[in-house]
Scaffold this motif. Structure first.
Motif, PDB file in Angstrom:
ATOM      1  N   UNK A 140      36.151  45.143  62.470  1.00 15.99           N
ATOM      2  CA  UNK A 140      37.248  46.095  62.674  1.00 15.99           C
ATOM      3  C   UNK A 140      37.019  47.355  61.841  1.00 15.99           C
ATOM      4  N   UNK A 141      36.576  47.203  60.608  1.00 16.22           N
ATOM      5  CA  UNK A 141      36.320  48.366  59.759  1.00 16.22           C
ATOM      6  C   UNK A 141      35.196  49.225  60.342  1.00 16.22           C
ATOM      7  N   UNK A 142      34.135  48.582  60.811  1.00 15.37           N
ATOM      8  CA  UNK A 142      33.027  49.334  61.412  1.00 15.37           C
ATOM      9  C   UNK A 142      33.492  50.080  62.654  1.00 15.37           C
ATOM     10  N   UNK A 193      20.808  44.989  56.140  1.00 17.07           N
ATOM     11  CA  UNK A 193      20.552  45.903  57.247  1.00 17.07           C
ATOM     12  C   UNK A 193      20.940  45.304  58.591  1.00 17.07           C
ATOM     13  N   UNK A 194      20.527  44.071  58.844  1.00 12.72           N
ATOM     14  CA  UNK A 194      20.780  43.485  60.155  1.00 12.72           C
ATOM     15  C   UNK A 194      22.268  43.294  60.409  1.00 12.72           C
ATOM     16  N   UNK A 195      23.009  42.964  59.372  1.00 11.20           N
ATOM     17  CA  UNK A 195      24.457  42.807  59.519  1.00 11.20           C
ATOM     18  C   UNK A 195      25.096  44.130  59.928  1.00 11.20           C
ATOM     19  N   UNK A 199      27.098  45.390  63.355  1.00 13.04           N
ATOM     20  CA  UNK A 199      28.450  45.941  63.347  1.00 13.04           C
ATOM     21  C   UNK A 199      28.534  47.256  64.112  1.00 13.04           C
ATOM     22  N   UNK A 200      27.530  48.101  63.955  1.00 20.16           N
ATOM     23  CA  UNK A 200      27.553  49.433  64.565  1.00 20.16           C
ATOM     24  C   UNK A 200      27.039  49.426  66.000  1.00 20.16           C
ATOM     25  N   UNK A 201      26.070  48.561  66.283  1.00 23.89           N
ATOM     26  CA  UNK A 201      25.555  48.416  67.632  1.00 23.89           C
ATOM     27  C   UNK A 201      24.936  49.685  68.183  1.00 23.89           C
ATOM     28  N   UNK A 202      25.056  49.852  69.516  1.00 25.26           N
ATOM     29  CA  UNK A 202      24.431  50.997  70.178  1.00 25.26           C
ATOM     30  C   UNK A 202      25.306  52.241  70.164  1.00 25.26           C
ATOM     31  N   UNK A 203      26.354  52.214  69.346  1.00 27.59           N
ATOM     32  CA  UNK A 203      27.221  53.395  69.229  1.00 27.59           C
ATOM     33  C   UNK A 203      26.658  54.432  68.273  1.00 27.59           C
ATOM     34  N   UNK A 279      23.440  57.453  59.829  1.00 33.29           N
ATOM     35  CA  UNK A 279      23.263  57.388  61.276  1.00 33.29           C
ATOM     36  C   UNK A 279      24.092  58.479  61.920  1.00 33.29           C
ATOM     37  N   UNK A 280      23.874  58.709  63.202  1.00 33.39           N
ATOM     38  CA  UNK A 280      24.683  59.631  63.979  1.00 33.39           C
ATOM     39  C   UNK A 280      25.381  58.872  65.096  1.00 33.39           C
ATOM     40  N   UNK A 281      26.624  59.223  65.309  1.00 35.24           N
ATOM     41  CA  UNK A 281      27.327  58.618  66.427  1.00 35.24           C
ATOM     42  C   UNK A 281      26.739  59.151  67.732  1.00 35.24           C
ATOM     43  N   UNK A 282      26.503  58.252  68.669  1.00 38.49           N
ATOM     44  CA  UNK A 282      25.930  58.671  69.940  1.00 38.49           C
ATOM     45  C   UNK A 282      26.925  59.564  70.690  1.00 38.49           C
TER      46      UNK A 282
END
Length: 285
Positions: A140-142, A193-195, A199-203, A279-282
């Motif tokens: 939810x936080x992510x 990192x993997x966690x 959480x962020x996925x392909x977004x 990272x950058x949001x897609x």
């Protein structure tokens, strides 16, 4: 810390259990003197995060779980339009005073990292410096971090790793802490990192995750670290409070923390590992 309970797709803090959990977290971070930790032990992390996010004049910036503003204030001093949000109003009050003393102008908002009171895509940069990792519900936080960042905007995180000193401190305290609700996840998972990728996925895109260390030379002996954190750091204070009626468990916790610190302390200094992720949001998120 890191619990997953009472969550729905519509939001959090909708059940009595979750409201109680948030109240517990709010009170925990008001214990002791966390601003002294931020100012005297980990102060440089805020500036590191601001630089890595590329924050500059005019940028709209949200610092989530900002505490007393060790990242928000440096960003504001660069001319960014900063909102510092945190669940604990006592930390915000300390941050306001520190910002005023530094000549920084920014907005301070009491807010839940899992239910941010901001519009979709409102900010150019959304960051958190060893803060959002303590939100009870990781996904939810992510989701909220991504939601309030504009398409193409920057996400920046610094979190303690599970393998580093602070991650190991939480592992050391865990047997002495009250049992967490079912499904709990340790906060230092945000330093894996993997966690975080999950959480962020392909977004997000352009993800850069780097493990770095913070040199801490404030504590010459294990006992000095232990006593400082017993007095200043909310999670440590809370665990000691839970064992206050049992002198044997308190002594065992003292010994375990001292042993951990001794393994990391060399010539009066320790290196605390953290994960720095940007990272950058897609644009189609």
């Amino acid at each position: 810390m890191g619990e997953t309970e009472g969550t729905t797709e519509e939001g959090t803090a909708r059940t009595p259990e979750d409201r109680a959990l948030k109240a517990k977290h709010r009170a925990m971070w008001a214990l002791g003197d966390y601003p002294s930790v931020a100012t005297h032990v980990i102060a440089e992390l805020g500036g590191v995060l601001v630089r890595e996010c590329g924050i500059g004049p005019g940028d709209r910036v949200l610092d989530v779980a900002a505490g007393s503003g060790n990242a928000a204030v440096p960003a504001a001093l660069l001319g960014a339009h900063v909102v510092a949000s945190d669940l604990t109003p006592e930390l915000l009050e300390t941050g306001r005073a520190a910002a005023a003393a530094a000549g920084a102008e920014l907005e301070w908002r009491e807010a839940d990292a899992e239910d941010l009171p901001f519009a979709d895509g409102e900010f150019d940069t959304v960051m958190s410096c060893v803060g959002v990792m303590f939100a009870p519900h990781h996904q939810r936080a992510a989701d909220e971090l991504v939601r309030v960042c504009r398409p193409g905007g920057t996400l920046g995180l610094i979190d303690w790793t599970p393998e580093g000193f602070i991650g190991q401190m939480f592992a050391t305290m865990r047997p002495y802490a009250p049992p967490p609700p079912p499904g709990a996840q340790p906060p230092p998972l945000w330093g894996d990192e993997e966690h975080v990728y999950g959480l962020l996925g392909d977004r997000v895109t352009d993800v850069e995750a780097r493990r770095r260390t913070l040199r801490v030379d404030r504590f010459a002996r294990p006992e000095e670290f232990r006593e400082f954190f017993k007095a200043a750091y909310g999670p440590t204070i809370a665990v000691y409070k839970a064992n206050a009626a049992d002198p044997d468990r308190t002594a065992a916790l003292d010994a375990d923390l001292d042993a951990l610190t001794a393994r990391h302390l060399a010539d009066g200094a320790m290196d605390w590992e953290y994960l720095l992720l940007t990272a950058h949001r897609t644009t189609d998120a």
